[in-house]
Design a protein around this motif. Sequence first.
Motif, PDB file in Angstrom:
ATOM      1  N   ASN A  42      53.962  40.958  41.742  1.00 20.67           N
ATOM      2  CA  ASN A  42      54.733  40.316  43.017  1.00 20.67           C
ATOM      3  C   ASN A  42      53.672  40.939  44.352  1.00 20.67           C
ATOM      4  O   ASN A  42      53.548  39.465  45.199  1.00 20.67           O
ATOM      5  CB  ASN A  42      56.361  40.512  43.515  1.00 20.67           C
ATOM      6  CG  ASN A  42      56.408  42.733  43.576  1.00 20.67           C
ATOM      7  OD1 ASN A  42      55.380  42.733  43.683  1.00 20.67           O
ATOM      8  ND2 ASN A  42      56.928  43.258  44.641  1.00 20.67           N
ATOM      9  N   GLN A  90      47.024  41.145  38.399  1.00 20.45           N
ATOM     10  CA  GLN A  90      47.158  40.552  36.798  1.00 20.45           C
ATOM     11  C   GLN A  90      46.591  41.703  35.893  1.00 20.45           C
ATOM     12  O   GLN A  90      45.215  42.556  36.530  1.00 20.45           O
ATOM     13  CB  GLN A  90      46.482  39.499  36.849  1.00 20.45           C
ATOM     14  CG  GLN A  90      47.436  37.717  37.571  1.00 20.45           C
ATOM     15  CD  GLN A  90      45.833  37.374  37.353  1.00 20.45           C
ATOM     16  OE1 GLN A  90      45.087  37.111  37.330  1.00 20.45           O
ATOM     17  NE2 GLN A  90      47.303  36.357  37.683  1.00 20.45           N
ATOM     18  N   ILE A 139      50.323  39.812  32.686  1.00 14.89           N
ATOM     19  CA  ILE A 139      50.687  39.315  33.425  1.00 14.89           C
ATOM     20  C   ILE A 139      50.912  39.477  35.566  1.00 14.89           C
ATOM     21  O   ILE A 139      50.155  40.061  35.182  1.00 14.89           O
ATOM     22  CB  ILE A 139      51.839  40.964  33.076  1.00 14.89           C
ATOM     23  CG1 ILE A 139      50.867  42.131  33.680  1.00 14.89           C
ATOM     24  CG2 ILE A 139      52.478  41.149  32.160  1.00 14.89           C
ATOM     25  CD1 ILE A 139      51.844  43.924  33.405  1.00 14.89           C
ATOM     26  N   THR A 140      51.913  38.981  35.766  1.00 15.73           N
ATOM     27  CA  THR A 140      51.345  39.017  37.154  1.00 15.73           C
ATOM     28  C   THR A 140      52.890  39.956  37.664  1.00 15.73           C
ATOM     29  O   THR A 140      53.650  39.906  37.859  1.00 15.73           O
ATOM     30  CB  THR A 140      51.257  38.008  37.941  1.00 15.73           C
ATOM     31  OG1 THR A 140      50.513  36.569  36.539  1.00 15.73           O
ATOM     32  CG2 THR A 140      50.442  37.439  39.205  1.00 15.73           C
ATOM     33  N   GLU A 190      52.246  35.300  30.705  1.00 22.21           N
ATOM     34  CA  GLU A 190      51.726  33.521  30.319  1.00 22.21           C
ATOM     35  C   GLU A 190      50.821  34.198  28.753  1.00 22.21           C
ATOM     36  O   GLU A 190      50.156  35.594  28.633  1.00 22.21           O
ATOM     37  CB  GLU A 190      51.124  33.420  31.034  1.00 22.21           C
ATOM     38  CG  GLU A 190      50.928  32.979  32.549  1.00 22.21           C
ATOM     39  CD  GLU A 190      50.731  32.891  33.720  1.00 22.21           C
ATOM     40  OE1 GLU A 190      50.050  31.477  33.772  1.00 22.21           O
ATOM     41  OE2 GLU A 190      49.701  33.764  33.698  1.00 22.21           O
ATOM     42  N   THR A 231      56.411  39.273  37.868  1.00 18.19           N
ATOM     43  CA  THR A 231      57.074  38.268  38.494  1.00 18.19           C
ATOM     44  C   THR A 231      57.019  37.380  37.035  1.00 18.19           C
ATOM     45  O   THR A 231      57.367  35.986  36.821  1.00 18.19           O
ATOM     46  CB  THR A 231      56.902  37.760  39.402  1.00 18.19           C
ATOM     47  OG1 THR A 231      55.452  37.731  39.410  1.00 18.19           O
ATOM     48  CG2 THR A 231      57.191  38.551  40.903  1.00 18.19           C
ATOM     49  N   LYS A 232      55.309  37.691  36.309  1.00 12.57           N
ATOM     50  CA  LYS A 232      55.171  35.911  35.568  1.00 12.57           C
ATOM     51  C   LYS A 232      54.820  36.613  34.530  1.00 12.57           C
ATOM     52  O   LYS A 232      53.746  37.634  34.412  1.00 12.57           O
ATOM     53  CB  LYS A 232      53.769  35.651  36.323  1.00 12.57           C
ATOM     54  CG  LYS A 232      53.738  33.713  35.434  1.00 12.57           C
ATOM     55  CD  LYS A 232      52.767  33.056  36.755  1.00 12.57           C
ATOM     56  CE  LYS A 232      52.302  32.700  37.812  1.00 12.57           C
ATOM     57  NZ  LYS A 232      51.320  32.024  37.662  1.00 12.57           N
ATOM     58  N   HIS A 241      57.369  35.406  24.356  1.00 13.15           N
ATOM     59  CA  HIS A 241      58.567  34.883  25.152  1.00 13.15           C
ATOM     60  C   HIS A 241      59.977  34.112  24.758  1.00 13.15           C
ATOM     61  O   HIS A 241      60.703  34.093  25.955  1.00 13.15           O
ATOM     62  CB  HIS A 241      57.918  33.326  25.162  1.00 13.15           C
ATOM     63  CG  HIS A 241      56.736  32.674  25.968  1.00 13.15           C
ATOM     64  ND1 HIS A 241      56.415  33.744  27.122  1.00 13.15           N
ATOM     65  CD2 HIS A 241      55.184  33.169  25.011  1.00 13.15           C
ATOM     66  CE1 HIS A 241      54.875  33.786  27.158  1.00 13.15           C
ATOM     67  NE2 HIS A 241      54.131  33.204  26.297  1.00 13.15           N
ATOM     68  N   LEU A 281      59.926  40.744  32.361  1.00 16.83           N
ATOM     69  CA  LEU A 281      60.382  40.158  33.735  1.00 16.83           C
ATOM     70  C   LEU A 281      61.314  40.584  34.417  1.00 16.83           C
ATOM     71  O   LEU A 281      62.456  41.012  34.276  1.00 16.83           O
ATOM     72  CB  LEU A 281      60.919  38.712  34.253  1.00 16.83           C
ATOM     73  CG  LEU A 281      59.855  37.694  33.335  1.00 16.83           C
ATOM     74  CD1 LEU A 281      60.500  36.507  33.203  1.00 16.83           C
ATOM     75  CD2 LEU A 281      58.972  37.317  34.506  1.00 16.83           C
TER      76      LEU A 281
END
Length: 169
Positions: free
Chosen positions: A73, A77, A70-71, A58, A55-56, A95, A103
């Motif tokens: 749901n 992490q 990375i994260t 960074e 879901t994320k 990005h 994603l």
Amino acid sequence: MRRRDFIRSTATLALSGLPAGAGAAAASESKSYPYLGRTEDYSEFRVIEPGLTITKVESWTQGAYGFVRITTNDGRQGWGQLSSYEPDITAMVLHRHVVRHVLGSDPAQIDALVDRVIDANMKYPWSYVCRALSGVDTAIWDLYGKIKGNRSARCLAARRIRFRSMARA
């Protein structure tokens, strides 16, 4: 000479060096798109069960260092490292070109994710795509290790091997 005629003559010249019927045989043996670069005897290497979603994504860079987090749901992490060569540019490529394919993906399907990113970025400077993808790849392996309660190396089936070495001064 027009462009179309040039391309047609080049294709004819390229096919003339092949054995008779090789062009037609290659076309008839082609696979449908789900091929993804895998051979017939390929079997999926699965570390965790499918079902999570990324879901994320960074990234942080400082000097010669770049990191990716990375994260999923469920809040888990994984951390990875971008290539140390120009990590700020690599983070930008991450990005702009890689994250949109990462994603929503299932981290258990790492091979499909890597193939999708590579297929989508074939015409972009290759080294930066691979450098950005390496950060995501190592973050997913870190996530695997955390889920399994092991070091990432153990998830990769690594084991310690002792061997004798000799050095001379």
